[in-house]
Design a protein around this motif. Sequence first.
Motif, PDB file in Angstrom:
ATOM      1  N   UNK A  99       1.827  -4.972   2.844  1.00  0.00           N
ATOM      2  CA  UNK A  99       2.788  -4.572   1.821  1.00  0.00           C
ATOM      3  C   UNK A  99       4.162  -5.205   2.014  1.00  0.00           C
ATOM      4  N   UNK A 100       4.612  -5.364   3.268  1.00  0.00           N
ATOM      5  CA  UNK A 100       5.932  -5.945   3.501  1.00  0.00           C
ATOM      6  C   UNK A 100       5.941  -7.458   3.361  1.00  0.00           C
ATOM      7  N   UNK A 101       4.758  -8.044   3.184  1.00  0.00           N
ATOM      8  CA  UNK A 101       4.674  -9.486   2.977  1.00  0.00           C
ATOM      9  C   UNK A 101       4.826 -10.312   4.231  1.00  0.00           C
ATOM     10  N   UNK A 102       5.058  -9.648   5.375  1.00  0.00           N
ATOM     11  CA  UNK A 102       5.324 -10.390   6.603  1.00  0.00           C
ATOM     12  C   UNK A 102       4.074 -10.581   7.459  1.00  0.00           C
ATOM     13  N   UNK A 103       3.152  -9.652   7.395  1.00  0.00           N
ATOM     14  CA  UNK A 103       1.967  -9.713   8.251  1.00  0.00           C
ATOM     15  C   UNK A 103       0.724  -9.832   7.389  1.00  0.00           C
ATOM     16  N   UNK A 104      -0.111 -10.747   7.726  1.00  0.00           N
ATOM     17  CA  UNK A 104      -1.343 -10.942   6.964  1.00  0.00           C
ATOM     18  C   UNK A 104      -2.321  -9.810   7.277  1.00  0.00           C
ATOM     19  N   UNK A 105      -2.845  -9.184   6.235  1.00  0.00           N
ATOM     20  CA  UNK A 105      -3.845  -8.130   6.415  1.00  0.00           C
ATOM     21  C   UNK A 105      -5.236  -8.755   6.448  1.00  0.00           C
ATOM     22  N   UNK A 106      -6.167  -8.050   7.085  1.00  0.00           N
ATOM     23  CA  UNK A 106      -7.522  -8.589   7.170  1.00  0.00           C
ATOM     24  C   UNK A 106      -8.187  -8.577   5.797  1.00  0.00           C
ATOM     25  N   UNK A 107      -9.025  -9.574   5.560  1.00  0.00           N
ATOM     26  CA  UNK A 107      -9.744  -9.701   4.298  1.00  0.00           C
ATOM     27  C   UNK A 107     -11.019 -10.484   4.556  1.00  0.00           C
ATOM     28  N   UNK A 108     -11.901 -10.514   3.559  1.00  0.00           N
ATOM     29  CA  UNK A 108     -13.172 -11.223   3.740  1.00  0.00           C
ATOM     30  C   UNK A 108     -13.750 -11.589   2.386  1.00  0.00           C
ATOM     31  N   UNK A 109     -14.570 -12.629   2.382  1.00  0.00           N
ATOM     32  CA  UNK A 109     -15.307 -12.989   1.171  1.00  0.00           C
ATOM     33  C   UNK A 109     -16.662 -13.551   1.575  1.00  0.00           C
ATOM     34  N   UNK A 110     -17.625 -13.389   0.676  1.00  0.00           N
ATOM     35  CA  UNK A 110     -18.981 -13.882   0.903  1.00  0.00           C
ATOM     36  C   UNK A 110     -19.269 -15.004  -0.082  1.00  0.00           C
ATOM     37  N   UNK A 111     -19.877 -16.072   0.421  1.00  0.00           N
ATOM     38  CA  UNK A 111     -20.217 -17.214  -0.421  1.00  0.00           C
ATOM     39  C   UNK A 111     -21.612 -17.714  -0.045  1.00  0.00           C
ATOM     40  N   UNK A 112     -22.429 -17.963  -1.063  1.00  0.00           N
ATOM     41  CA  UNK A 112     -23.754 -18.535  -0.850  1.00  0.00           C
ATOM     42  C   UNK A 112     -23.857 -19.828  -1.641  1.00  0.00           C
ATOM     43  N   UNK A 113     -24.175 -20.924  -0.959  1.00  0.00           N
ATOM     44  CA  UNK A 113     -24.227 -22.239  -1.593  1.00  0.00           C
ATOM     45  C   UNK A 113     -25.548 -22.914  -1.265  1.00  0.00           C
ATOM     46  N   UNK A 114     -25.829 -24.001  -1.972  1.00  0.00           N
ATOM     47  CA  UNK A 114     -27.053 -24.775  -1.741  1.00  0.00           C
ATOM     48  C   UNK A 114     -26.698 -26.091  -1.041  1.00  0.00           C
ATOM     49  N   UNK A 115     -27.459 -26.450  -0.035  1.00  0.00           N
ATOM     50  CA  UNK A 115     -27.215 -27.717   0.648  1.00  0.00           C
ATOM     51  C   UNK A 115     -27.857 -27.747   2.008  1.00  0.00           C
ATOM     52  N   UNK A 116     -27.382 -28.649   2.844  1.00  0.00           N
ATOM     53  CA  UNK A 116     -27.871 -28.777   4.211  1.00  0.00           C
ATOM     54  C   UNK A 116     -26.917 -28.043   5.141  1.00  0.00           C
ATOM     55  N   UNK A 117     -27.454 -27.051   5.830  1.00  0.00           N
ATOM     56  CA  UNK A 117     -26.612 -26.147   6.605  1.00  0.00           C
ATOM     57  C   UNK A 117     -25.743 -26.872   7.631  1.00  0.00           C
ATOM     58  N   UNK A 118     -26.331 -27.788   8.404  1.00  0.00           N
ATOM     59  CA  UNK A 118     -25.564 -28.446   9.458  1.00  0.00           C
ATOM     60  C   UNK A 118     -24.335 -29.157   8.903  1.00  0.00           C
ATOM     61  N   UNK A 119     -24.490 -29.855   7.791  1.00  0.00           N
ATOM     62  CA  UNK A 119     -23.370 -30.605   7.209  1.00  0.00           C
ATOM     63  C   UNK A 119     -22.311 -29.669   6.637  1.00  0.00           C
ATOM     64  N   UNK A 120     -22.732 -28.670   5.883  1.00  0.00           N
ATOM     65  CA  UNK A 120     -21.785 -27.779   5.219  1.00  0.00           C
ATOM     66  C   UNK A 120     -21.049 -26.886   6.207  1.00  0.00           C
ATOM     67  N   UNK A 121     -21.763 -26.375   7.202  1.00  0.00           N
ATOM     68  CA  UNK A 121     -21.124 -25.521   8.200  1.00  0.00           C
ATOM     69  C   UNK A 121     -20.103 -26.313   9.016  1.00  0.00           C
ATOM     70  N   UNK A 122     -20.462 -27.527   9.427  1.00  0.00           N
ATOM     71  CA  UNK A 122     -19.530 -28.353  10.196  1.00  0.00           C
ATOM     72  C   UNK A 122     -18.269 -28.642   9.390  1.00  0.00           C
ATOM     73  N   UNK A 123     -18.432 -28.940   8.094  1.00  0.00           N
ATOM     74  CA  UNK A 123     -17.276 -29.222   7.252  1.00  0.00           C
ATOM     75  C   UNK A 123     -16.372 -28.019   7.094  1.00  0.00           C
ATOM     76  N   UNK A 124     -16.944 -26.859   6.817  1.00  0.00           N
ATOM     77  CA  UNK A 124     -16.148 -25.635   6.675  1.00  0.00           C
ATOM     78  C   UNK A 124     -15.466 -25.270   7.989  1.00  0.00           C
ATOM     79  N   UNK A 125     -16.148 -25.522   9.098  1.00  0.00           N
ATOM     80  CA  UNK A 125     -15.614 -25.151  10.407  1.00  0.00           C
ATOM     81  C   UNK A 125     -14.352 -25.926  10.753  1.00  0.00           C
ATOM     82  N   UNK A 126     -14.229 -27.142  10.259  1.00  0.00           N
ATOM     83  CA  UNK A 126     -13.079 -27.972  10.614  1.00  0.00           C
ATOM     84  C   UNK A 126     -11.754 -27.397  10.132  1.00  0.00           C
ATOM     85  N   UNK A 127     -11.796 -26.522   9.149  1.00  0.00           N
ATOM     86  CA  UNK A 127     -10.580 -25.881   8.659  1.00  0.00           C
ATOM     87  C   UNK A 127     -10.632 -24.374   8.910  1.00  0.00           C
ATOM     88  N   UNK A 128     -11.161 -24.013  10.063  1.00  0.00           N
ATOM     89  CA  UNK A 128     -11.206 -22.621  10.495  1.00  0.00           C
ATOM     90  C   UNK A 128     -10.653 -22.533  11.909  1.00  0.00           C
TER      91      UNK A 128
END
Length: 292
Positions: A99-128
């Motif tokens: 509420x104060x805008x200073x501290x990030x609160x926990x959140x989550x989202x679910x996503x299901x996509x089609x593709x090759x797991x190894x490639x997609x997971x590695x790509x997403x992981x690079x920005x985590x």
Amino acid sequence: MAIRKILLPLAGVASARGALSTALMLAGRWGAHVHAFHVRTDTRDVAPLAGEGLSGAMIEEMMASTEKEGHSEARALAALFEAETGARGIAVGAPVRAADGAVRASSARFESVIGREEELVAGEARLSDLIVVPHPKSAEEVASADALHAVLFDSGRPALIAPAGVPETIGARIAIAWNGTAESASAVASVLPWLAEAEQVRIFHSEDYQRQGPGADRLAGFLELHGIAAEIAAFRAIDRSVGAGLLAAVTEYGADLLAMGAYSHSRLRQLILGGVTRHVLEHATTAVLMNR
């Protein structure tokens, strides 16, 4: 550096429960956003089997079955995700702030996509900041191990292998497996945010485990510069297994998190001859933070 984004690759419900609980617990601790990521098999990947003597009708049937199973698994994972986030009161959707805008609160989202797991997971992981991976032996899905190796070998980011069950704590008593390698140094860098808040930290080293590089005493000195007091303890191999000796020492210490480098030797050599990484992956009961 604080942990702000946690990637959670999910293969199936059986292996998802412990990892989802772990990721959401950490999100509450760090005020982080969890991206639960499910990859469904691309039915077009089934087509090459036609060259192995299968008829067109059989290929079409296999593709339809693969698509059906993928949608069914996605629905089951989405339901589990909704139940777990609801029980923990975690906001579902895009990352949010308090509420104060200073501290990030926990959140989550679910996503299901089609593709090759190894490639997609590695790509997403690079920005985590952290990737929570289901325990490789927590279910029959081989994909949980595939996701782990995609992170370790092709993302440059740390992987947290979740316990098979639901942990009560992670990061109160931290064990560091140190052998002087670049991989173990990378693990220490990733676990620094945890070390700053830990109740107790212990560095484990062994003559059987040490490689060319700085010793455990120098690591303790480095951590002291960061305001972290760490004990040093030696361990011995058990029946010539360094991994068994390490896990025995870590268990006796009562650690709820083990930080270590992964695959100092090649993955192929470890698969054929065995190794510390392989032993820990197969037998660890606590959460393990791995870097390569």
